[in-house]
Design an enzyme around this catalytic site. Sequence first.
Site, PDB file in Angstrom:
ATOM      1  N   ASN A   9       0.831  -1.206   0.000  1.00 52.22           N
ATOM      2  CA  ASN A   9       0.000   0.000   0.000  1.00 52.22           C
ATOM      3  C   ASN A   9       0.869   1.262   0.000  1.00 52.22           C
ATOM      4  OD1 ASN A   9      -2.257   1.622   0.019  1.00 52.22           O
ATOM      5  ND2 ASN A   9      -2.739   1.322   2.177  1.00 52.22           N
ATOM      6  N   GLU A  35       1.099  -2.978  -5.242  1.00 55.53           N
ATOM      7  CA  GLU A  35       0.643  -1.625  -4.903  1.00 55.53           C
ATOM      8  C   GLU A  35       1.806  -0.776  -4.385  1.00 55.53           C
ATOM      9  OE1 GLU A  35      -3.420   0.493  -3.201  1.00 55.53           O
ATOM     10  OE2 GLU A  35      -2.956  -1.539  -2.527  1.00 55.53           O
ATOM     11  N   ASP A 148      -1.815 -10.116  -4.424  1.00 55.97           N
ATOM     12  CA  ASP A 148      -3.109  -9.683  -3.929  1.00 55.97           C
ATOM     13  C   ASP A 148      -4.143 -10.006  -5.005  1.00 55.97           C
ATOM     14  OD1 ASP A 148      -5.362  -8.406  -3.021  1.00 55.97           O
ATOM     15  OD2 ASP A 148      -4.474  -6.393  -2.959  1.00 55.97           O
ATOM     16  N   ASN A 150      -7.390  -9.945  -4.444  1.00 55.87           N
ATOM     17  CA  ASN A 150      -8.593  -9.145  -4.164  1.00 55.87           C
ATOM     18  C   ASN A 150      -9.867  -9.984  -4.183  1.00 55.87           C
ATOM     19  OD1 ASN A 150      -8.492  -6.328  -3.407  1.00 55.87           O
ATOM     20  ND2 ASN A 150      -7.318  -5.983  -5.287  1.00 55.87           N
ATOM     21  N   HIS A 245      -2.543  -4.496   4.430  1.00 55.92           N
ATOM     22  CA  HIS A 245      -2.317  -5.919   4.210  1.00 55.92           C
ATOM     23  C   HIS A 245      -1.181  -6.382   5.118  1.00 55.92           C
ATOM     24  CE1 HIS A 245      -4.487  -6.572   0.251  1.00 55.92           C
ATOM     25  NE2 HIS A 245      -4.477  -5.245   0.325  1.00 55.92           N
TER      26      HIS A 245
END
Length: 255
Positions: A9, A35, A148, A150, A245
């Site tokens: 992130n 990310e 990830d 999602n 995360h």
Amino acid sequence: MKIISYNVNGIRAALKKGFIEWLTQADPDVICLQEIKAQEDQLDLSLFHEAGYKYCYWYSAQKKGYSGVAILSKTEPNHIEYGTGIEHMDFEGRNIRADFDGISVMSMYLPSGTNAARLEHKFMYMDDILGYLTELRNETPNLVVCGDYNICHEAIDIHDPVRLKNVSGFLPEERAWLSKFIDSGFIDSFRVFNQEPHHYSWWSYRANARANNKGWRLDYGMVTEPLKDQISRATILPEAKHSDHCPILVEVDTN
């Protein structure tokens, strides 16, 4: 090979929260990041080199401060594949792969479905990446696709499966696709070793969700069937707190 996958992130934000010190202690051979939200020229690469990761490969989104993936490795890969050749994926920097002797590792960041347009884009990505990986496995059968996704696969992968059944990330269509993904020849490495509920890799920043473990398991180390007997360990690392995360880990015997 000890592989960690981590949606950070924002790598620059994670660095300010002690990411390098954690990475040194965790000591993976390869770490897949998602990310990253940064371009390579916005980073002090010496930080990673000094931590033992001389080989750093960044694949950023064209939009600055958005998406992007990376692979950091202690040893030099034989080949790095940036993207997939599928424009709508590569525009957002969602896939990078490192090929080593006997094993290839991909860092993948599957889109979220935050609104109707993005959900449509997510479904397109899901269809296209499955086709891409099916073709790729013909030439690269020993593959680990970390990242990830999602999507929570089963009810045990989300803290409130009843209330959240119509929310993107746990939609029936998304869950069915993840089942199809696994059935195409992948193993959810974490579930080889742990069949218990309440193990998550993402928590909302709202309502003290992490402290109350109201989370989602969105991050996976998917390993192709030919490597099945070589998976020696797979776990989630919730003590790392540089992001919303946490990292996941999978170890594969490459000898």
